[in-house]
Write a protein that holds these residues in place. Sequence first.
Motif, PDB file in Angstrom:
ATOM      1  N   MET A 170      22.571   6.275  -4.714  1.00  0.00           N
ATOM      2  CA  MET A 170      23.597   6.939  -5.513  1.00  0.00           C
ATOM      3  C   MET A 170      24.988   6.847  -4.882  1.00  0.00           C
ATOM      4  O   MET A 170      25.988   7.075  -5.560  1.00  0.00           O
ATOM      5  CB  MET A 170      23.234   8.399  -5.745  1.00  0.00           C
ATOM      6  N   LEU A 171      25.012   6.506  -3.595  1.00  0.00           N
ATOM      7  CA  LEU A 171      26.305   6.425  -2.918  1.00  0.00           C
ATOM      8  C   LEU A 171      27.218   5.354  -3.519  1.00  0.00           C
ATOM      9  O   LEU A 171      28.428   5.393  -3.343  1.00  0.00           O
ATOM     10  CB  LEU A 171      26.102   6.148  -1.419  1.00  0.00           C
ATOM     11  N   ILE A 172      26.623   4.416  -4.258  1.00  0.00           N
ATOM     12  CA  ILE A 172      27.446   3.350  -4.822  1.00  0.00           C
ATOM     13  C   ILE A 172      28.116   3.785  -6.129  1.00  0.00           C
ATOM     14  O   ILE A 172      29.013   3.104  -6.643  1.00  0.00           O
ATOM     15  CB  ILE A 172      26.606   2.065  -5.042  1.00  0.00           C
ATOM     16  N   LEU A 173      27.697   4.940  -6.661  1.00  0.00           N
ATOM     17  CA  LEU A 173      28.219   5.381  -7.960  1.00  0.00           C
ATOM     18  C   LEU A 173      29.754   5.428  -8.069  1.00  0.00           C
ATOM     19  O   LEU A 173      30.304   4.949  -9.059  1.00  0.00           O
ATOM     20  CB  LEU A 173      27.614   6.735  -8.350  1.00  0.00           C
ATOM     21  N   PRO A 174      30.456   5.980  -7.052  1.00  0.00           N
ATOM     22  CA  PRO A 174      31.923   6.000  -7.185  1.00  0.00           C
ATOM     23  C   PRO A 174      32.519   4.607  -7.411  1.00  0.00           C
ATOM     24  O   PRO A 174      33.459   4.454  -8.203  1.00  0.00           O
ATOM     25  CB  PRO A 174      32.394   6.584  -5.850  1.00  0.00           C
ATOM     26  N   VAL A 175      31.933   3.601  -6.760  1.00  0.00           N
ATOM     27  CA  VAL A 175      32.433   2.232  -6.930  1.00  0.00           C
ATOM     28  C   VAL A 175      32.219   1.777  -8.375  1.00  0.00           C
ATOM     29  O   VAL A 175      33.106   1.197  -9.005  1.00  0.00           O
ATOM     30  CB  VAL A 175      31.718   1.263  -5.958  1.00  0.00           C
ATOM     31  N   LEU A 176      31.031   2.074  -8.907  1.00  0.00           N
ATOM     32  CA  LEU A 176      30.715   1.659 -10.274  1.00  0.00           C
ATOM     33  C   LEU A 176      31.593   2.394 -11.292  1.00  0.00           C
ATOM     34  O   LEU A 176      32.067   1.797 -12.262  1.00  0.00           O
ATOM     35  CB  LEU A 176      29.242   1.914 -10.586  1.00  0.00           C
ATOM     36  N   LEU A 182      38.456   0.892 -14.537  1.00  0.00           N
ATOM     37  CA  LEU A 182      39.455  -0.184 -14.562  1.00  0.00           C
ATOM     38  C   LEU A 182      39.215  -1.115 -15.746  1.00  0.00           C
ATOM     39  O   LEU A 182      40.159  -1.522 -16.445  1.00  0.00           O
ATOM     40  CB  LEU A 182      39.410  -0.993 -13.258  1.00  0.00           C
ATOM     41  N   LEU A 183      37.946  -1.434 -15.975  1.00  0.00           N
ATOM     42  CA  LEU A 183      37.610  -2.315 -17.085  1.00  0.00           C
ATOM     43  C   LEU A 183      38.003  -1.674 -18.413  1.00  0.00           C
ATOM     44  O   LEU A 183      38.613  -2.313 -19.278  1.00  0.00           O
ATOM     45  CB  LEU A 183      36.108  -2.619 -17.064  1.00  0.00           C
ATOM     46  N   ALA A 184      37.689  -0.384 -18.552  1.00  0.00           N
ATOM     47  CA  ALA A 184      38.018   0.320 -19.794  1.00  0.00           C
ATOM     48  C   ALA A 184      39.534   0.388 -19.993  1.00  0.00           C
ATOM     49  O   ALA A 184      40.034   0.186 -21.106  1.00  0.00           O
ATOM     50  CB  ALA A 184      37.412   1.720 -19.784  1.00  0.00           C
ATOM     51  N   VAL A 185      40.273   0.654 -18.904  1.00  0.00           N
ATOM     52  CA  VAL A 185      41.737   0.710 -19.008  1.00  0.00           C
ATOM     53  C   VAL A 185      42.277  -0.652 -19.446  1.00  0.00           C
ATOM     54  O   VAL A 185      43.142  -0.741 -20.327  1.00  0.00           O
ATOM     55  CB  VAL A 185      42.385   1.143 -17.672  1.00  0.00           C
ATOM     56  N   ALA A 186      41.737  -1.705 -18.849  1.00  0.00           N
ATOM     57  CA  ALA A 186      42.213  -3.051 -19.181  1.00  0.00           C
ATOM     58  C   ALA A 186      41.983  -3.363 -20.658  1.00  0.00           C
ATOM     59  O   ALA A 186      42.908  -3.736 -21.376  1.00  0.00           O
ATOM     60  CB  ALA A 186      41.532  -4.089 -18.294  1.00  0.00           C
ATOM     61  N   LEU A 267      38.435  -7.999 -12.540  1.00  0.00           N
ATOM     62  CA  LEU A 267      39.702  -8.260 -11.858  1.00  0.00           C
ATOM     63  C   LEU A 267      40.555  -9.259 -12.635  1.00  0.00           C
ATOM     64  O   LEU A 267      41.756  -9.054 -12.847  1.00  0.00           O
ATOM     65  CB  LEU A 267      39.414  -8.786 -10.451  1.00  0.00           C
ATOM     66  N   VAL A 268      39.911 -10.331 -13.083  1.00  0.00           N
ATOM     67  CA  VAL A 268      40.633 -11.352 -13.846  1.00  0.00           C
ATOM     68  C   VAL A 268      41.204 -10.743 -15.134  1.00  0.00           C
ATOM     69  O   VAL A 268      42.367 -10.931 -15.476  1.00  0.00           O
ATOM     70  CB  VAL A 268      39.704 -12.549 -14.177  1.00  0.00           C
ATOM     71  N   LEU A 269      40.360  -9.954 -15.814  1.00  0.00           N
ATOM     72  CA  LEU A 269      40.812  -9.306 -17.046  1.00  0.00           C
ATOM     73  C   LEU A 269      42.000  -8.389 -16.780  1.00  0.00           C
ATOM     74  O   LEU A 269      42.975  -8.367 -17.530  1.00  0.00           O
ATOM     75  CB  LEU A 269      39.674  -8.481 -17.648  1.00  0.00           C
TER      76      LEU A 269
END
Lengths: 288, 256
Positions: A170-176, A182-186, A267-269
């Motif tokens: 679960m520690l990876i959740l903040p990254v996800l 970021l994807l949604a904002v883009a 990132l590219v998006l």
Amino acid sequence: MSQVSSNNPELVPRSSRDPLIKISATRSAIIPQLTEAWDHRELLYFLVWRDLKVRYRQTLLGVAWVILQPVLMTLVFTIFFNQLGHFPSEGVPYPLFAYAGLLPWTFFANSISTGSSSLLSNSYIITKVYFPRVLIPTAIVGVRLVDFLIASAVLIGLMLFYRVGITRHMLILPVLVAESTLLAVAIASWLSVLNTKYRDIGTLLPVLIQVWMFASPIIYPSSMVPTRWRSLYSLNPLVGIIENFRAAFFGLPFEWRAMAISAGVTLVLLVYVIHIFNRLQEGLVDRL
Amino acid sequence: MLPIIQVNNISKQYRVSGSPSVAPTLREALMAKLKSSFNATGNHANDSGLFWAVKDISFEVNPGEVVGIVGRNGAGKSTLLKIISRIIKPTFGEVNIYGRVGSLLEIGTGFHPDLSGRENVFLNGAIIGMRREEMRRKFDDIVAFAEVERFLDTPVKYYSSGMYMRLAFAVAAHFEPEVLILDEVLAVGDVAFQKKCLEKMKHVSRQGHTIFFVSHDLLSVRQFCTRALLIESGQLLDDGPVAAVTDRYLELMSQK
């Protein structure tokens, strides 16, 4: 109002004669605009706060809707795809499997569908005051992020119910969560500004969202996709996000390859959208 | 003294409706692309479909000046203010501003009917560019100025139009950027409240803030401004002391 000009720091003449604001016909540079958007983070906070406040005041069920939407979908999916269709679910109880996929998906889909019309629906503000326009779609994503976090609490409840233990994964959740934000904002920013130019976006989007949902591992695990198509499939950035979101909650092995592709595509998006937004926002108010 | 604003040859061109529409559908855009690739010569919008809302305007303003902008409806006053406010981009020219700009092209921008008076003060303040800390500091003054203490926690949709306007103006009046742009906003409330607003604005200008003020009310322009710009058909016709420029404006009006 007791200030006099001499001790008002804002009125002290600047020693340098670089203008604070430079308006010209040429396109503005990107970096100063990003800095400016960051300087307006307080306004971003107020825009998110406004939408949350209004929603919880106007709707009877308020916060319950945020949970009901993915819960009802989970119910429907469980009946049709699990009970009738016998879809596999990586050894996790299907309702749990579906809900964990629906959480990031609902966040993403709602962000881009409300985000896409946000510049149009806030035209009464942006034709009267200047502030970085990107704050408008970003605020929509902010609102949906709050929904997402609330609905995640239900997942924890479901996990306790099904006796699925919590692991270090679960520690990876903040990254996800950060990546999906970021994807949604883009995408939301891109669609919102494109929508001011081509109003067709509003009609096209529901179809696109449907297709996108079936192209993401929400009702089925990505292991159902044939291996030779897997790389192509992973180009959908939601594949890496959703698969690893599940892995984090249920202690399953991470899909690092999908994760890396997803991060790269995001990132590219993001870079692309920053450019296109900067270009299309120029005549924005003239088009509204 | 160094100017706080330099406006250098700004122009703004618009397409008149009837020529290619401003928000085309995808189909129209595709058709236009196709057409222009078929006849390479025929894709220029003819000059008759274009018009200059603002044409080649230049001026400088020093800190502390209160500049009235006068001219008939459609002369280009609002376009000019929108360019200086960064809401629209000029077609040509540039503007340099050596300070923070706050524009009030209307009052109560972003007021939400379902939010309370208190909430709207903060929301509107943030939208026009006030810092949260600044709003906290001025909150009591704003409420007292608007005379709505009793209804602070009532949604503004239940406000009378007078109360709504007073609250909206109160927020605006407590906003003190280095350059303040006002478009007709003083035309709210009864005579007493208008007078109060004008007093407040005078007070702001005495503190060294620069103010742009567009109004059709020549009396308040004369009372309030030190200098005036006369705009006619997008061009700067006159620039000078307020009395002389407003006289010229009246003269111009009586000729037509």
